[in-house]
Design a protein around this motif. Structure first.
Motif: not given
Length: 119
Positions: A1, A69, A72-73, A75-77, A79-80, A109, A113
């Motif tokens: 990450m 990444g 993604a690092a 928006v991933g958390p 989105a989750a 969040t 992360a």
């Protein structure tokens, strides 16, 4: 990450869809995206604006376009956690918008992360 240092942009934003435009009538916009179905405009929310207001996270340090990444690092958390996002990328970093009423949830969040958010 990929841990990032972020700041919360002090402005509130609105995201508009102008289906029959190729350019806005004013120059008060932050970002524009032209697509076949019309123009998407991000602008600072004027006091009279209707609709959803958004707050933004922006990276404190520039990163290269070849560094994978980074987005993604973030928006991933989000989105989750079920937090909607709207993103405008710049040459140096990404402006990640979240609904104004979810700002605190988003900040929590992102911290969980591993990201740092400047106060």
């Amino acid at each position: 990450m990929t841990s990032q240092r972020l700041r919360i942009v002090p402005s509130q934003f609105v995201v508009e869809h102008l289906p029959n435009s190729t350019f806005p009538e004013d120059d008060e916009w932050i970002a524009l995206v032209r697509a076949p179905e019309g123009l998407t405009v991000i602008r600072e929310a004027p006091p009279w604006a209707d609709g959803e207001r958004w707050k933004g996270f922006y990276g404190d340090a520039a990163h290269g376009l070849d560094q994978p990444g980074m987005l993604a690092a973030l928006v991933g958390p989000l989105a989750a956690a079920g937090i909607p996002v709207f993103v405008a990328s710049t040459y140096h970093a990404d402006l990640v918008l979240v609904p104004d009423h979810r700002l605190d949830d988003a900040a929590t969040t992102l911290r969980e992360a591993g990201h740092r958010i400047a106060d």
